[in-house]
Design a protein around this motif. Structure first.
Motif, PDB file in Angstrom:
ATOM      1  N   SER A  27     -21.963  -9.226 -32.518  1.00 27.98           N
ATOM      2  CA  SER A  27     -23.173  -8.838 -33.244  1.00 27.98           C
ATOM      3  C   SER A  27     -22.999  -7.513 -33.986  1.00 27.98           C
ATOM      4  N   LYS A  28     -21.921  -6.767 -33.687  1.00 30.28           N
ATOM      5  CA  LYS A  28     -21.724  -5.457 -34.308  1.00 30.28           C
ATOM      6  C   LYS A  28     -20.460  -5.353 -35.159  1.00 30.28           C
ATOM      7  N   THR A  29     -19.517  -6.274 -35.004  1.00 34.07           N
ATOM      8  CA  THR A  29     -18.226  -6.154 -35.672  1.00 34.07           C
ATOM      9  C   THR A  29     -18.364  -6.078 -37.189  1.00 34.07           C
ATOM     10  N   VAL A  30     -19.211  -6.914 -37.783  1.00 36.87           N
ATOM     11  CA  VAL A  30     -19.400  -6.886 -39.239  1.00 36.87           C
ATOM     12  C   VAL A  30     -19.907  -5.520 -39.675  1.00 36.87           C
ATOM     13  N   ALA A  31     -20.808  -4.927 -38.904  1.00 37.04           N
ATOM     14  CA  ALA A  31     -21.316  -3.593 -39.243  1.00 37.04           C
ATOM     15  C   ALA A  31     -20.196  -2.559 -39.215  1.00 37.04           C
ATOM     16  N   PHE A  32     -19.314  -2.632 -38.231  1.00 33.92           N
ATOM     17  CA  PHE A  32     -18.185  -1.708 -38.165  1.00 33.92           C
ATOM     18  C   PHE A  32     -17.304  -1.831 -39.408  1.00 33.92           C
ATOM     19  N   LEU A  33     -17.090  -3.056 -39.886  1.00 36.50           N
ATOM     20  CA  LEU A  33     -16.202  -3.281 -41.027  1.00 36.50           C
ATOM     21  C   LEU A  33     -16.861  -2.978 -42.367  1.00 36.50           C
ATOM     22  N   THR A  34     -18.181  -3.042 -42.441  1.00 41.99           N
ATOM     23  CA  THR A  34     -18.872  -2.861 -43.722  1.00 41.99           C
ATOM     24  C   THR A  34     -19.413  -1.440 -43.853  1.00 41.99           C
ATOM     25  N   ASP A  35     -20.727  -1.262 -43.627  1.00 40.85           N
ATOM     26  CA  ASP A  35     -21.355   0.056 -43.836  1.00 40.85           C
ATOM     27  C   ASP A  35     -21.781   0.753 -42.546  1.00 40.85           C
ATOM     28  N   GLY A  36     -21.439   0.159 -41.404  1.00 40.60           N
ATOM     29  CA  GLY A  36     -21.774   0.779 -40.122  1.00 40.60           C
ATOM     30  C   GLY A  36     -23.164   0.447 -39.613  1.00 40.60           C
ATOM     31  N   LYS A  37     -23.921  -0.371 -40.349  1.00 38.61           N
ATOM     32  CA  LYS A  37     -25.309  -0.652 -39.978  1.00 38.61           C
ATOM     33  C   LYS A  37     -25.543  -2.135 -39.718  1.00 38.61           C
ATOM     34  N   ASN A  38     -26.477  -2.395 -38.820  1.00 36.03           N
ATOM     35  CA  ASN A  38     -27.056  -3.732 -38.718  1.00 36.03           C
ATOM     36  C   ASN A  38     -28.565  -3.568 -38.875  1.00 36.03           C
ATOM     37  N   LYS A  39     -29.352  -4.553 -38.519  1.00 33.74           N
ATOM     38  CA  LYS A  39     -30.810  -4.489 -38.736  1.00 33.74           C
ATOM     39  C   LYS A  39     -31.474  -3.300 -38.063  1.00 33.74           C
ATOM     40  N   ASP A  40     -30.906  -2.851 -36.940  1.00 33.33           N
ATOM     41  CA  ASP A  40     -31.523  -1.761 -36.177  1.00 33.33           C
ATOM     42  C   ASP A  40     -30.981  -0.378 -36.540  1.00 33.33           C
ATOM     43  N   GLY A  41     -30.172  -0.289 -37.589  1.00 32.41           N
ATOM     44  CA  GLY A  41     -29.584   0.998 -37.982  1.00 32.41           C
ATOM     45  C   GLY A  41     -28.103   1.022 -37.673  1.00 32.41           C
ATOM     46  N   TYR A  42     -27.537   2.209 -37.586  1.00 32.17           N
ATOM     47  CA  TYR A  42     -26.106   2.354 -37.313  1.00 32.17           C
ATOM     48  C   TYR A  42     -25.768   1.810 -35.932  1.00 32.17           C
ATOM     49  N   VAL A  43     -24.576   1.209 -35.810  1.00 33.35           N
ATOM     50  CA  VAL A  43     -24.178   0.585 -34.545  1.00 33.35           C
ATOM     51  C   VAL A  43     -23.391   1.517 -33.638  1.00 33.35           C
ATOM     52  N   TRP A  44     -22.915   2.660 -34.155  1.00 37.03           N
ATOM     53  CA  TRP A  44     -22.149   3.558 -33.299  1.00 37.03           C
ATOM     54  C   TRP A  44     -22.352   4.999 -33.718  1.00 37.03           C
ATOM     55  N   LYS A  45     -22.575   5.849 -32.730  1.00 36.27           N
ATOM     56  CA  LYS A  45     -22.729   7.273 -32.962  1.00 36.27           C
ATOM     57  C   LYS A  45     -21.497   7.970 -32.392  1.00 36.27           C
ATOM     58  N   ASP A  46     -20.660   8.522 -33.289  1.00 35.32           N
ATOM     59  CA  ASP A  46     -19.428   9.196 -32.858  1.00 35.32           C
ATOM     60  C   ASP A  46     -19.730  10.449 -32.052  1.00 35.32           C
ATOM     61  N   THR A  47     -20.597  11.277 -32.584  1.00 35.82           N
ATOM     62  CA  THR A  47     -20.992  12.521 -31.932  1.00 35.82           C
ATOM     63  C   THR A  47     -22.514  12.582 -31.988  1.00 35.82           C
ATOM     64  N   GLU A  48     -23.070  13.676 -31.567  1.00 43.99           N
ATOM     65  CA  GLU A  48     -24.534  13.789 -31.569  1.00 43.99           C
ATOM     66  C   GLU A  48     -25.130  13.645 -32.964  1.00 43.99           C
ATOM     67  N   ASN A  49     -24.424  14.117 -33.980  1.00 48.98           N
ATOM     68  CA  ASN A  49     -24.986  14.103 -35.331  1.00 48.98           C
ATOM     69  C   ASN A  49     -24.227  13.222 -36.317  1.00 48.98           C
ATOM     70  N   GLU A  50     -23.166  12.539 -35.874  1.00 54.43           N
ATOM     71  CA  GLU A  50     -22.339  11.791 -36.805  1.00 54.43           C
ATOM     72  C   GLU A  50     -22.271  10.315 -36.429  1.00 54.43           C
ATOM     73  N   TYR A  51     -22.714   9.449 -37.345  1.00 51.41           N
ATOM     74  CA  TYR A  51     -22.667   8.011 -37.140  1.00 51.41           C
ATOM     75  C   TYR A  51     -21.417   7.440 -37.803  1.00 51.41           C
ATOM     76  N   TRP A  52     -20.899   6.321 -37.249  1.00 53.26           N
ATOM     77  CA  TRP A  52     -19.787   5.632 -37.891  1.00 53.26           C
ATOM     78  C   TRP A  52     -20.330   4.961 -39.143  1.00 53.26           C
ATOM     79  N   LYS A  53     -19.790   5.309 -40.300  1.00 51.59           N
ATOM     80  CA  LYS A  53     -20.302   4.829 -41.584  1.00 51.59           C
ATOM     81  C   LYS A  53     -19.600   3.554 -42.049  1.00 51.59           C
ATOM     82  N   GLY A  54     -18.751   2.976 -41.223  1.00 52.15           N
ATOM     83  CA  GLY A  54     -18.096   1.711 -41.551  1.00 52.15           C
ATOM     84  C   GLY A  54     -16.816   1.889 -42.333  1.00 52.15           C
TER      85      GLY A  54
END
Length: 195
Positions: free
Chosen positions: A52-79
């Protein structure tokens, strides 16, 4: 043979690269960074392998609920920067080196359109009740793009199941091969790995 690693402050893209070459570099760099992070972080690897998250990791880092991974407190994986149909299923394969994309028509007509990349060619073919038909086989120009036109419209994507087989180069799954000479078995003369 000697190799020299570039120091980060000296790394830059060649000035003569076109936009396609820069895009290829960026996507590969992001995918490699993701692979390295997955090797160090089992929770990230588990999230990346979640269908459910792999496509988000490969594209823009987001699915319907927002970013799928937060690297640090302020930085999201942008895909990684790829663009895929929304409901694409991704299979991460340790035995493949180049992506292959399958579009299988839903329903009784089990026609499949396959887009297969390799270092030299992009091949597109269909298979179904009428047999196998080559749609395109193109020798790739170096670091450029190949344009594939599917035999259906954007709205028809919902009539197809899309499956992407992606190479998976996660360093903790790799192997180190050491090659020794017969007269010096205590020190490897050659050390190999894929990453």
């Amino acid at each position: 043979m000697e190799t020299e690693l570039l120091q980060p402050e000296f790394q830059s893209l060649p000035l003569n690269w076109n936009a396609n070459q820069k895009d290829i570099y960026y996507i590969c760099e992001q995918y490699f960074k993701l692979s390295l992070r997955c090797a160090k972080n089992p929770e990230l690897l588990k999230a990346f392998q979640d269908p459910s998250k792999t496509v988000a990791f490969l594209t823009d880092g987001k699915n319907k609920d927002g970013y799928v991974w937060k690297d640090t407190e302020n930085e999201y994986w942008k895909g990684c920067g790829m663009k895929l149909p929304e409901h694409t299923k991704v299979i991460l394969d340790y035995d493949t080196s180049w992506p292959t994309l399958y579009f299988t028509k839903k329903g009784n007509d089990q026609e499949t359109i396959t887009i297969k990349e390799s270092p030299l060619f992009v091949q597109v073919f269909s298979s179904g009740s009428s047999g196998i038909k080559t749609i395109k086989r193109e020798l790739l120009p170096e670091s450029d793009e190949s344009k594939v036109i599917l035999p259906f419209n954007v709205g028809d994507l919902t009539n197809y199941e899309a499956i992407l087989i992606m190479p998976c180069f996660i360093p903790d799954k790799d192997m180190l091969t050491k090659v020794y000479c017969n007269d010096k078995k205590e020190a490897a003369e050659i050390i190999l790995t894929t990453t």
